[in-house]
Design an enzyme around this catalytic site. Sequence first.
Site, short mmCIF file in Angstrom:
data_model
loop_
_atom_site.label_atom_id
_atom_site.label_comp_id
_atom_site.label_asym_id
_atom_site.label_seq_id
_atom_site.Cartn_x
_atom_site.Cartn_y
_atom_site.Cartn_z
N PHE A 237 0.87 -1.18 0.00
CA PHE A 237 0.00 0.00 0.00
C PHE A 237 0.90 1.23 0.00
O PHE A 237 1.72 1.39 0.90
CB PHE A 237 -0.92 0.03 1.23
CG PHE A 237 -1.86 1.21 1.18
CD1 PHE A 237 -3.04 1.14 0.45
CD2 PHE A 237 -1.54 2.39 1.83
CE1 PHE A 237 -3.89 2.25 0.37
CE2 PHE A 237 -2.39 3.49 1.76
CZ PHE A 237 -3.57 3.41 1.03
N ASP B 256 9.41 2.32 1.74
CA ASP B 256 8.26 3.06 2.23
C ASP B 256 8.11 2.73 3.71
O ASP B 256 7.62 1.66 4.08
CB ASP B 256 7.01 2.64 1.42
CG ASP B 256 5.73 3.31 1.93
OD1 ASP B 256 5.73 3.83 3.07
OD2 ASP B 256 4.71 3.28 1.21
N LYS C 11 2.94 10.08 8.46
CA LYS C 11 2.15 9.70 9.63
C LYS C 11 2.63 10.38 10.92
O LYS C 11 2.32 11.53 11.16
CB LYS C 11 2.11 8.19 9.76
CG LYS C 11 1.25 7.54 8.67
CD LYS C 11 0.86 6.15 9.02
CE LYS C 11 0.02 5.48 7.96
NZ LYS C 11 -1.39 5.84 8.01
C1 LIG Z 1 2.96 2.21 3.95
C2 LIG Z 1 2.11 3.39 3.58
N1 LIG Z 1 2.45 4.14 2.53
C3 LIG Z 1 1.73 5.22 2.17
C4 LIG Z 1 0.59 5.58 2.86
C5 LIG Z 1 -0.20 6.79 2.44
O1 LIG Z 1 -0.07 7.80 3.38
P1 LIG Z 1 -1.09 9.04 3.42
O2 LIG Z 1 -2.42 8.52 3.82
O3 LIG Z 1 -0.48 9.98 4.43
O4 LIG Z 1 -1.09 9.63 2.04
C6 LIG Z 1 0.20 4.81 3.95
C7 LIG Z 1 -1.05 5.14 4.69
O5 LIG Z 1 -1.64 4.31 5.33
C8 LIG Z 1 0.96 3.69 4.32
O6 LIG Z 1 0.62 2.91 5.37
#
Ligand SMILES: Cc1ncc(COP(=O)(O)O)c(C=O)c1O
Length: 385
Positions: free
Chosen positions: A129, A214, A243
């Site tokens: 994700f 990520d 986050k």
């Molecule tokens: C691993 C990961 N990458 C990217 C994101 C996307 O982040 P945002 O909601 O701040 O755009 C999330 C959100 O849950 C995530 O868990």
Amino acid sequence: MADYFMNTYHRLPVTFVRGEGCYLFDDAGKEHLDFSSGIAVNCLGHRHPALLKAVREQSEKLLHVSNYYQCGTSAAFARNITQAAGMKKVFLCNSGAEANEGACKVARKYSAKKYGGKRHVIVTLEGSFHGRTITTLSATGQPKFHQNFGPFTPGFRFVKAGDIAGLDMALDEKVAGLLIEPVQGESGVIPMPQEFMTAAAEICAKRDILLMLDEIQCGNGRTGAYLAATQYGVQPDVVTLAKGIAGGIPCGAFLADDKAAGVLEVGDHGSTFGGNPLAAACGNAVLEIVNNKAFLAEIAEKGAYFIDGLKALNSPKITAVRGMGLISACDLTVDAWPVLEKALDAGLLMLSAGAKTLRFLPPYIITKEEIDKALQILDEILRKG
Ligand SMILES: Cc1ncc(COP(=O)(O)O)c(C=O)c1O
């Protein structure tokens, strides 16, 4: 009250009005033990004095200044987060999706300059994700998020998580970058196998493909090291964070090491709010507490205590328990959502990650007593339901 929100969230029937430490209080005055941290955001819990001080002091001086000017608070945050992550340069933005967008731009430009535009593919993992924008959805290896939003950004390729031979094949001469969550969060808290991470780092180094991690959900200390990369002993070329990095004020970052630190030049990228003084002041406050050996060791210890406690419940409804530090999950024989609803009634906030998986992301300041309390509530729900 009339609901003007677009119908994008399955909101639970509770209205929170206040938080304190690891608790949220609803409009009826009931307390809820928070094992979700606003999805890994409130890493220092609620109303942490250091964050309150940062907000108060910074907001009295300067809320926002454009990136066309210098700002000492933002510059200090840029230095602090870059050093904490062991990288060379950072670009500050506002969210995880933006951070991953930026990482993709870095990989594409790095390869375009060195090898020409044909080498533009970014490989990601099935089950990953990476965000909700069109490009980060294109990078996300879960078809359920893709329905009705095409056409997608071209140039993404997916590999099965853990499949070293598949990765070796996929990382061909067309590939600019590999984007991996060391611990996949949304798909069920799945830590990548050590051999897979080691192989990924080796193949990327050999083929001059950027290894991009990520760490939006698993970074910022959550696993018990500032970056989960440290747990695996790999050095990424690019890392993305968001986050909890500013403890609840929107903030994101993508960072680059030697290879990619100079790729983006004036005019290549920008953000109106990115590195905003208020977010930066809160980011500095978070780093001062979190990027500390003893504090990180406590996260690891409390995480292990919770994971052991989940296993010790010996519930026939729990089929697997896993995690790293204070990001953990358990698979159930029953649907997760009704369990979340019952937990809400019982005063415990948790998350799901998939239909039958509960996910736990408590604040780092959680105590063992609070962990025991959460385990007891969960035990009772699983016994009854
Ligand atoms: C691993 C990961 N990458 C990217 C994101 C996307 O982040 P945002 O909601 O701040 O755009 C999330 C959100 O849950 C995530 O868990």
